[in-house]
Scaffold this motif. Structure first.
Motif, PDB file in Angstrom:
ATOM      1  N   SER A 118       2.381 -28.330  14.982  1.00  0.00           N
ATOM      2  CA  SER A 118       2.304 -26.873  14.898  1.00  0.00           C
ATOM      3  C   SER A 118       3.615 -26.284  14.385  1.00  0.00           C
ATOM      4  N   THR A 119       4.737 -26.860  14.827  1.00  0.00           N
ATOM      5  CA  THR A 119       6.042 -26.414  14.338  1.00  0.00           C
ATOM      6  C   THR A 119       6.144 -26.606  12.830  1.00  0.00           C
ATOM      7  N   GLU A 120       5.674 -27.765  12.338  1.00  0.00           N
ATOM      8  CA  GLU A 120       5.726 -28.022  10.904  1.00  0.00           C
ATOM      9  C   GLU A 120       4.855 -27.030  10.145  1.00  0.00           C
ATOM     10  N   TRP A 121       3.726 -26.636  10.755  1.00  0.00           N
ATOM     11  CA  TRP A 121       2.867 -25.672  10.076  1.00  0.00           C
ATOM     12  C   TRP A 121       3.532 -24.305   9.981  1.00  0.00           C
ATOM     13  N   ILE A 122       4.190 -23.884  11.053  1.00  0.00           N
ATOM     14  CA  ILE A 122       4.887 -22.602  11.019  1.00  0.00           C
ATOM     15  C   ILE A 122       6.014 -22.660   9.987  1.00  0.00           C
ATOM     16  N   ARG A 123       6.671 -23.802   9.868  1.00  0.00           N
ATOM     17  CA  ARG A 123       7.697 -23.972   8.844  1.00  0.00           C
ATOM     18  C   ARG A 123       7.086 -23.748   7.455  1.00  0.00           C
ATOM     19  N   TYR A 124       5.936 -24.345   7.220  1.00  0.00           N
ATOM     20  CA  TYR A 124       5.258 -24.172   5.932  1.00  0.00           C
ATOM     21  C   TYR A 124       4.916 -22.702   5.687  1.00  0.00           C
ATOM     22  N   GLU A 125       4.387 -22.030   6.696  1.00  0.00           N
ATOM     23  CA  GLU A 125       4.023 -20.621   6.549  1.00  0.00           C
ATOM     24  C   GLU A 125       5.261 -19.775   6.230  1.00  0.00           C
ATOM     25  N   ALA A 126       6.388 -20.077   6.888  1.00  0.00           N
ATOM     26  CA  ALA A 126       7.612 -19.320   6.636  1.00  0.00           C
ATOM     27  C   ALA A 126       8.148 -19.585   5.232  1.00  0.00           C
ATOM     28  N   LEU A 127       8.234 -20.851   4.852  1.00  0.00           N
ATOM     29  CA  LEU A 127       8.792 -21.198   3.551  1.00  0.00           C
ATOM     30  C   LEU A 127       7.897 -20.774   2.397  1.00  0.00           C
ATOM     31  N   ALA A 128       6.603 -20.617   2.661  1.00  0.00           N
ATOM     32  CA  ALA A 128       5.697 -20.160   1.599  1.00  0.00           C
ATOM     33  C   ALA A 128       6.158 -18.820   1.037  1.00  0.00           C
ATOM     34  N   ASN A 129       6.768 -17.988   1.868  1.00  0.00           N
ATOM     35  CA  ASN A 129       7.253 -16.683   1.403  1.00  0.00           C
ATOM     36  C   ASN A 129       8.338 -16.818   0.344  1.00  0.00           C
ATOM     37  N   LEU A 130       9.067 -17.921   0.378  1.00  0.00           N
ATOM     38  CA  LEU A 130      10.101 -18.177  -0.617  1.00  0.00           C
ATOM     39  C   LEU A 130       9.576 -19.021  -1.771  1.00  0.00           C
ATOM     40  N   LEU A 131       8.806 -20.055  -1.429  1.00  0.00           N
ATOM     41  CA  LEU A 131       8.325 -20.985  -2.448  1.00  0.00           C
ATOM     42  C   LEU A 131       7.405 -20.311  -3.460  1.00  0.00           C
ATOM     43  N   PHE A 132       6.567 -19.401  -2.980  1.00  0.00           N
ATOM     44  CA  PHE A 132       5.597 -18.760  -3.855  1.00  0.00           C
ATOM     45  C   PHE A 132       5.961 -17.315  -4.179  1.00  0.00           C
TER      46      PHE A 132
END
Length: 299
Positions: A118-132
């Motif tokens: 779940s922590t890794e998923w939240i990391r993905y959700e947060a970084l998506a704001n920068l990556l995309f």
């Protein structure tokens, strides 16, 4: 510090606890995509039962929506999800990344089976704001409280602009990485230096089949090359959870390290931490005043 996400990427969140609430959020979103001039067909990635609900609700309009079972989209780590999203946008989105994506994680699978996942998923959700951020993509992340749970939903709100709880992605990922890693076990083996032969041999001893031992070896070597001189290498575990820890005097610093897709479409070891993150289930980075500890787990 709390900021809005940079760029045109529109990252939304829908929270629901019943099927009719899911339909009420999803159908207008997909219609928005269908009606957007010059956009590619919208995509709905969700559980099969939710896709059936959408087909019924959309009726004839369902023909214009790409429906994908979420178990076919989310097949591995958070880094794998980044690669899948980036690849789809490159291949199918209109110029500038214009497309509507409805995304429902697999909470009863890899993405929700443990606190670490779940922590890794939240990391993905947060970084998506920068990556995309440069992409004119509109994403609606669907969170079903019946399977995601209140704690996960609360954490996800911090990764989505417009929720009232949104936090800067750098701040949020730094918090995720502030928890200390568990100490290596007493039987962890020291490898000096981390050569292909020693890594391959130890990965095989961990129980990885030859092809997987070779892949993990390539992932470790790719990380070592990207990190600079490695002062210590430890390995332990039993397949598939074979673990290698690298210690380097160079800090990683960048939370996007290994998450930015390379220009080439083929996955190659010379892509450094991107290759490592695509191969490994977990890549944990802990910076400190003297450098960084990077822990890689194959499965």
């Amino acid at each position: 510090m709390t900021t809005t996400h940079p760029g045109p990427f529109d990252h939304r969140m829908a929270v629901y606890g019943a099927d009719d609430a899911f339909v009420a959020a999803a159908v207008p979103f997909l219609h928005e995509g269908l009606g957007a001039p010059g956009e590619a067909p919208p995509v709905a990635v969700a559980a099969p039962d939710k896709l059936a609900l959408l087909r019924d609700a959309l009726q004839d309009d369902a023909k214009g929506v790409v429906l994908v079972p979420h178990t076919e989209w989310y097949t591995g780590s958070a880094a794998n999800a980044v690669a899948r999203n980036a690849g789809y946008l490159a291949a199918h989105a209109a110029p500038g990344g214009r497309i509507h994506l409805l995304m429902e994680p697999v909470w009863n699978g890899r993405a929700g089976r443990s606190a670490r996942e779940s922590t890794e998923w939240i990391r993905y959700e947060a970084l998506a704001n920068l990556l995309f951020a440069p992409m004119a993509t509109t994403a609606l992340c669907a969170y079903d409280t019946r399977v995601a749970g209140e704690a996960i939903v609360a954490a996800a709100r911090r990764a989505h602009p417009g929720t009232g709880a949104y936090e800067d992605p750098i701040t949020l990922t730094a918090e995720l990485d502030s928890a200390p890693l568990p100490q290596p076990p007493a039987d962890a083996e020291t490898l000096a230096p981390p050569t292909g032969d020693t890594l391959r041999s130890r990965a095989s001893a961990c129980g990885l089949p030859p092809k997987e031992a070779e892949l993990f070896t390539e992932a470790v070597l790719a990380a070592a090359a990207a990190l600079g001189p490695v002062s210590r290498t430890l390995m332990w575990g039993e397949g598939p959870a074979c673990v290698c820890e690298l210690r380097t005097a160079r800090r990683v610093d960048d939370p996007l390290a290994g998450f930015v897709p390379p220009a080439g479409g083929e996955l190659e070891p010379d892509q450094g931490l991107w290759f490592t993150r695509q191969v490994c289930a977990y890549v944990d980075v802990r910076d400190d005043a003297a450098g960084a500890t990077v822990r890689l787990q194959y499965g």
